[in-house]
Design an enzyme around this catalytic site. Structure first.
Site, mmCIF file in Angstrom:
data_model
loop_
_atom_site.group_PDB
_atom_site.id
_atom_site.type_symbol
_atom_site.label_atom_id
_atom_site.label_comp_id
_atom_site.label_asym_id
_atom_site.label_seq_id
_atom_site.Cartn_x
_atom_site.Cartn_y
_atom_site.Cartn_z
ATOM 1 N N SER A 159 0.826 -1.216 0.000
ATOM 2 C CA SER A 159 0.000 0.000 0.000
ATOM 3 C C SER A 159 0.858 1.261 0.000
ATOM 4 C CB SER A 159 -0.896 0.019 1.246
ATOM 5 O OG SER A 159 -1.607 -1.186 1.355
ATOM 6 N N GLY A 160 1.848 1.316 0.883
ATOM 7 C CA GLY A 160 2.671 2.516 1.022
ATOM 8 C C GLY A 160 3.649 2.673 -0.130
ATOM 9 N N THR A 218 0.398 -6.667 1.348
ATOM 10 C CA THR A 218 -0.482 -7.382 2.270
ATOM 11 C C THR A 218 -1.954 -7.086 2.001
ATOM 12 O OG1 THR A 218 1.252 -7.289 3.931
ATOM 13 C CG2 THR A 218 -0.956 -7.811 4.708
ATOM 14 N N CYS A 219 -2.288 -5.805 1.887
ATOM 15 C CA CYS A 219 -3.686 -5.392 1.757
ATOM 16 C C CYS A 219 -4.373 -6.097 0.595
ATOM 17 C CB CYS A 219 -3.755 -3.874 1.586
ATOM 18 S SG CYS A 219 -5.364 -3.274 1.126
ATOM 19 N N CYS A 243 -6.644 -6.938 3.731
ATOM 20 C CA CYS A 243 -7.952 -6.279 3.682
ATOM 21 C C CYS A 243 -8.888 -6.811 2.589
ATOM 22 C CB CYS A 243 -7.796 -4.783 3.424
ATOM 23 S SG CYS A 243 -6.271 -4.041 3.989
ATOM 24 N N LYS A 280 -9.801 -10.638 2.586
ATOM 25 C CA LYS A 280 -10.527 -10.849 3.835
ATOM 26 C C LYS A 280 -11.954 -10.333 3.751
ATOM 27 C CE LYS A 280 -10.714 -7.653 6.624
ATOM 28 N NZ LYS A 280 -10.115 -6.572 7.449
ATOM 29 N N TYR A 323 -2.419 -2.887 -10.163
ATOM 30 C CA TYR A 323 -1.353 -2.154 -9.450
ATOM 31 C C TYR A 323 -0.077 -2.100 -10.280
ATOM 32 C CZ TYR A 323 -3.831 -1.312 -5.148
ATOM 33 O OH TYR A 323 -4.712 -0.824 -4.221
ATOM 34 N N TYR A 331 -8.221 -7.726 15.843
ATOM 35 C CA TYR A 331 -9.280 -7.694 14.836
ATOM 36 C C TYR A 331 -9.123 -8.805 13.795
ATOM 37 C CZ TYR A 331 -6.398 -5.383 11.224
ATOM 38 O OH TYR A 331 -5.456 -5.093 10.285
ATOM 39 N N ILE A 332 -7.878 -9.191 13.471
ATOM 40 C CA ILE A 332 -7.697 -10.217 12.444
ATOM 41 C C ILE A 332 -8.253 -11.561 12.936
ATOM 42 C CG2 ILE A 332 -5.958 -11.544 11.146
ATOM 43 C CD1 ILE A 332 -4.304 -8.945 10.978
ATOM 44 N N GLU A 385 -12.090 -11.368 13.020
ATOM 45 C CA GLU A 385 -12.664 -11.402 11.670
ATOM 46 C C GLU A 385 -12.638 -12.816 11.096
ATOM 47 O OE1 GLU A 385 -11.753 -6.822 10.261
ATOM 48 O OE2 GLU A 385 -10.299 -8.366 9.781
ATOM 49 N N ARG A 418 -8.627 -5.531 22.627
ATOM 50 C CA ARG A 418 -8.095 -4.456 23.445
ATOM 51 C C ARG A 418 -7.966 -3.184 22.605
ATOM 52 N NH1 ARG A 418 -2.782 -6.274 25.380
ATOM 53 N NH2 ARG A 418 -2.094 -5.196 23.532
ATOM 54 N N GLY A 436 -0.348 -11.297 16.283
ATOM 55 C CA GLY A 436 0.464 -10.108 16.065
ATOM 56 C C GLY A 436 1.358 -10.208 14.851
ATOM 57 N N ALA A 445 -12.184 -0.479 12.001
ATOM 58 C CA ALA A 445 -13.340 -1.383 12.007
ATOM 59 C C ALA A 445 -12.910 -2.817 12.259
ATOM 60 C CB ALA A 445 -14.072 -1.301 10.667
ATOM 61 N N HIS A 496 -34.618 8.854 7.589
ATOM 62 C CA HIS A 496 -35.467 7.819 8.149
ATOM 63 C C HIS A 496 -36.021 6.905 7.069
ATOM 64 C CE1 HIS A 496 -38.223 6.109 11.086
ATOM 65 N NE2 HIS A 496 -39.189 6.255 10.220
ATOM 66 N N GLU A 520 -29.641 6.983 11.939
ATOM 67 C CA GLU A 520 -30.380 8.180 12.357
ATOM 68 C C GLU A 520 -30.375 8.308 13.888
ATOM 69 O OE1 GLU A 520 -34.770 8.260 11.968
ATOM 70 O OE2 GLU A 520 -34.631 6.175 11.318
HETATM 71 P P1 FAD Z 1 2.647 -4.236 2.903
HETATM 72 O O1 FAD Z 1 1.342 -4.029 2.244
HETATM 73 O O2 FAD Z 1 2.806 -5.394 3.787
HETATM 74 O O3 FAD Z 1 3.721 -4.314 1.719
HETATM 75 C C1 FAD Z 1 5.069 -4.605 1.955
HETATM 76 C C2 FAD Z 1 5.634 -5.320 0.725
HETATM 77 O O4 FAD Z 1 7.046 -5.355 0.802
HETATM 78 C C3 FAD Z 1 5.175 -6.766 0.621
HETATM 79 O O5 FAD Z 1 4.573 -6.984 -0.632
HETATM 80 C C4 FAD Z 1 6.470 -7.572 0.779
HETATM 81 O O6 FAD Z 1 6.469 -8.745 0.003
HETATM 82 C C5 FAD Z 1 7.501 -6.594 0.293
HETATM 83 N N1 FAD Z 1 8.856 -6.790 0.809
HETATM 84 C C6 FAD Z 1 9.237 -6.977 2.118
HETATM 85 N N2 FAD Z 1 10.572 -7.028 2.216
HETATM 86 C C7 FAD Z 1 11.067 -6.883 0.945
HETATM 87 C C8 FAD Z 1 12.389 -6.829 0.414
HETATM 88 N N3 FAD Z 1 13.481 -6.919 1.181
HETATM 89 N N4 FAD Z 1 12.527 -6.680 -0.918
HETATM 90 C C9 FAD Z 1 11.443 -6.567 -1.728
HETATM 91 N N5 FAD Z 1 10.181 -6.598 -1.268
HETATM 92 C C10 FAD Z 1 9.993 -6.731 0.057
HETATM 93 N N6 FAD Z 1 -5.771 -2.674 7.035
HETATM 94 C C11 FAD Z 1 -6.881 -1.911 6.866
HETATM 95 O O7 FAD Z 1 -6.783 -0.690 6.758
HETATM 96 N N7 FAD Z 1 -8.128 -2.496 6.822
HETATM 97 C C12 FAD Z 1 -8.303 -3.834 6.910
HETATM 98 O O8 FAD Z 1 -9.435 -4.326 6.857
HETATM 99 C C13 FAD Z 1 -7.141 -4.650 7.061
HETATM 100 N N8 FAD Z 1 -7.267 -5.996 7.127
HETATM 101 C C14 FAD Z 1 -6.139 -6.769 7.241
HETATM 102 C C15 FAD Z 1 -6.287 -8.150 7.303
HETATM 103 C C16 FAD Z 1 -5.190 -8.969 7.428
HETATM 104 C C17 FAD Z 1 -5.379 -10.467 7.478
HETATM 105 C C18 FAD Z 1 -3.878 -8.380 7.504
HETATM 106 C C19 FAD Z 1 -2.667 -9.244 7.654
HETATM 107 C C20 FAD Z 1 -3.728 -6.999 7.446
HETATM 108 C C21 FAD Z 1 -4.852 -6.183 7.307
HETATM 109 N N9 FAD Z 1 -4.743 -4.783 7.255
HETATM 110 C C22 FAD Z 1 -5.872 -4.017 7.121
HETATM 111 C C23 FAD Z 1 -3.422 -4.101 7.388
HETATM 112 C C24 FAD Z 1 -2.883 -3.681 6.021
HETATM 113 O O9 FAD Z 1 -2.849 -4.794 5.157
HETATM 114 C C25 FAD Z 1 -1.481 -3.098 6.188
HETATM 115 O O10 FAD Z 1 -1.536 -2.050 7.124
HETATM 116 C C26 FAD Z 1 -0.924 -2.540 4.875
HETATM 117 O O11 FAD Z 1 -0.883 -3.514 3.878
HETATM 118 C C27 FAD Z 1 0.460 -1.948 5.121
HETATM 119 O O12 FAD Z 1 1.034 -1.522 3.905
HETATM 120 P P2 FAD Z 1 2.606 -1.460 3.752
HETATM 121 O O13 FAD Z 1 2.857 -0.812 2.424
HETATM 122 O O14 FAD Z 1 3.207 -0.867 4.941
HETATM 123 O O15 FAD Z 1 3.110 -2.976 3.728
#
Ligand code: FAD
Length: 468
Positions: free
Chosen positions: A19-20, A46-47, A52, A55, A103, A183-184, A187, A210, A267, A346, A441, A446
């Protein structure tokens, strides 16, 4: 310095296309920077791949259980109900693959070069690309490597699976034990229960979730129990062992639970090991997260970090926002500090929980006088099916300024409601302004603008209703 800058292969190298990372790379490239990104697993992070999105799709799939149960009251009937796990998980995976493509194209169209490999820093400006076995240089490096799930360190821990594997199950287990109170875990408990699996939720503490408002935690736990989920609290795990085709969990107090699968949702830790950060002397925090300032800059000047790897608020919109602030600061001449307040969150379980702002407990600690308004009622939708599940809404108010400090919702569409309430709460809305807003309503939300009576602690009279 200008000569040296020109001699770097890239202006920005991003490690991790989640995502970031994707957002930062794309914005920087659109602002004219020469950008490359490395991803060792799948673009989207991850997302998109195992968080997200898949899921929430599984959660939607699990909701049909209750919908079919209620359909009769609305006049629908059908011959036979069958659930086909491979069909659901197959469709979810196909959608994930489609999004991964989207993406990738977003990055390519912005002119970002994608390296499908693990990347490791060898000096502050040099990134080694493992797969290609070569190095490239960049003026600025952004670490956006996210985190990974961890399992409790007990005997037999190899029998745990994590959320990652839940998205890969070929067959649906008949029973699942989920360890973890967050939450995970909640869910997945809700998803599996909706799909007909016997679910036990195990936590060594007193109450799940918590950080959320105590009253909603309790009501959510009750709601899960009403759906047949067994919740074992104060349960300390001693060991796991293979048990036939399944796994058994032995507890410290002598008890045991057997399940086809045992999921650890206990965690996540930041992905900072083995990527050169320690060697370069980048300051890491207690759980290995990259320590950053308000501009997401690490202790080394040209190395930045955003998202879960910084362990600020581990949510997708937060990672995206931090990435936007980073791109504005470095590539658009607009220094932009991140500000982590009023982040709505959420729990996509049934019942659904969502909140923004302070819990009642937090508000009572921080403010001299706190007013509470709450409503508990059966949503109209549940009346025909005679479903007992209640909707619960709570507003936490600073009695001195009348400002809404927190908004908490438990029940259908809680997350959709709270997302909208979050705009007002962030802008400093008062209770009087909620009251001055016309109701729409008939809706469940509401009730948020029609709460006239401040909640008073119950007087100790037999039969009094604390939640009324
Ligand atoms: P990530 O999305 O984890 O991306 C990091 C990427 O870096 C990965 O693709 C990884 O493969 C890559 N990487 C790592 N090390 C290296 C390396 N050395 N070289 C090359 N690539 C590398 N958030 C919400 O807002 N709403 C939700 O409903 C929600 N549900 C979730 C459900 C689950 C089961 C999980 C596990 C998480 C959930 N999250 C949710 C959290 C959300 O997914 C994360 O906060 C978000 O993806 C973080 O983005 P990021 O860019 O920091 O890291």
């Amino acid at each position: 310095e200008p000569d040296r800058v020109a001699s770097y292969d890239y202006d920005l190298f991003v490690i991790g296309a989640g995502s970031g990372g994707v957002r930062a790379a794309r914005l920087a490239a659109e602002l004219g920077a020469r950008v490359a990104i490395a991803e060792e697993y799948r673009v989207g992070g991850t997302c998109v791949i195992r968080g997200c999105v898949p899921k929430k799709l599984l959660a939607y799939g699990s909701h049909y259980h209750q919908l079919f149960e209620d359909a009769g009251a609305y006049g629908w009937s059908f011959e036979e109900l069958r659930f086909d796990w491979p069909a659901l998980i197959g469709n979810v995976q196909a959608e994930v693959e489609r999004l991964e493509g989207v993406y990738k194209r977003l990055l390519e169209n912005a002119g970002v070069e994608i390296f499908p490999t693990r990347a490791v820093l060898t000096d502050p400006h040099t990134v080694h690309l493992a797969e290609a076995d070569r190095s490239v240089t960049a003026k600025t490096v952004l670490v956006a490597t996210g985190g990974h799930p961890i399992v409790p360190d007990v005997a037999g821990k190899e029998h745990f699976i994590t959320s990652n594997e839940c998205f890969q199950l070929e067959t649906l287990p008949q029973s699942v034990a989920i360890v973890g109170p967050g939450y995970i875990g909640v869910e997945f408990a809700s998803i599996f229960a909706g799909l007909g699996v016997d679910v036990t939720l195990v936590y060594r503490g007193k109450q799940i979730l918590r950080g959320f408002d105590d009253e909603l935690r309790m009501r959510l736990a009750d709601g899960l129990r009403a759906r047949g989920i067994e919740i074992c609290l104060n349960a300390d795990i001693k060991a796991l062992a293979q048990d036939g085709d399944g796994v058994s969990i032995a507890f410290m107090d002598g008890g045991a639970v057997h399940a086809d699968k045992v999921v650890a949702a206990t965690g996540r830790v930041p992905n900072t090991a083995g990527i050169g950060l320690q060697q370069l002397g980048v300051e890491l925090g207690w759980n290995g997260h990259v320590v950053v300032n308000e501009y997401s800059q690490s202790s080394i000047e040209n190395i930045y970090a955003v998202g879960d790897v910084t362990d600020r608020a581990n949510l997708t919109p937060v990672a995206i926002y931090e990435a936007q602030c980073f791109a504005e600061t470095l590539f658009n001449d607009t220094p932009t500090m991140v500000e982590h307040t009023f982040i709505p969150t959420a729990v996509f379980s049934e019942p659904e929980l969502a909140a923004v702002g302070l819990t009642e407990e937090e508000a009572r600690e921080k403010y001299r006088a706190v007013d509470i308004y709450k409503a508990a009622f059966r949503p109209l939708k549940n009346t025909l099916p005679k479903r007992e599940q209640q909707m619960f809404l709570k507003l936490v108010i600073d009695a001195e300024s009348d400002r809404v400090l927190g908004c908490h919702v438990l029940g259908p569409d809680a997350a959709e409601i709270v997302q909208m309430a979050a705009i007002a709460v962030r802008l400093g809305v008062t209770k009087a302004q909620f009251d001055a807003t016309r109701a729409l309503h008939p809706t469940v939300s509401e009730e948020l603008v029609t709460m006239r009576h401040r909640w008073e602690p119950p007087t100790p009279v037999a039969g009094s209703d604390a939640a009324a």
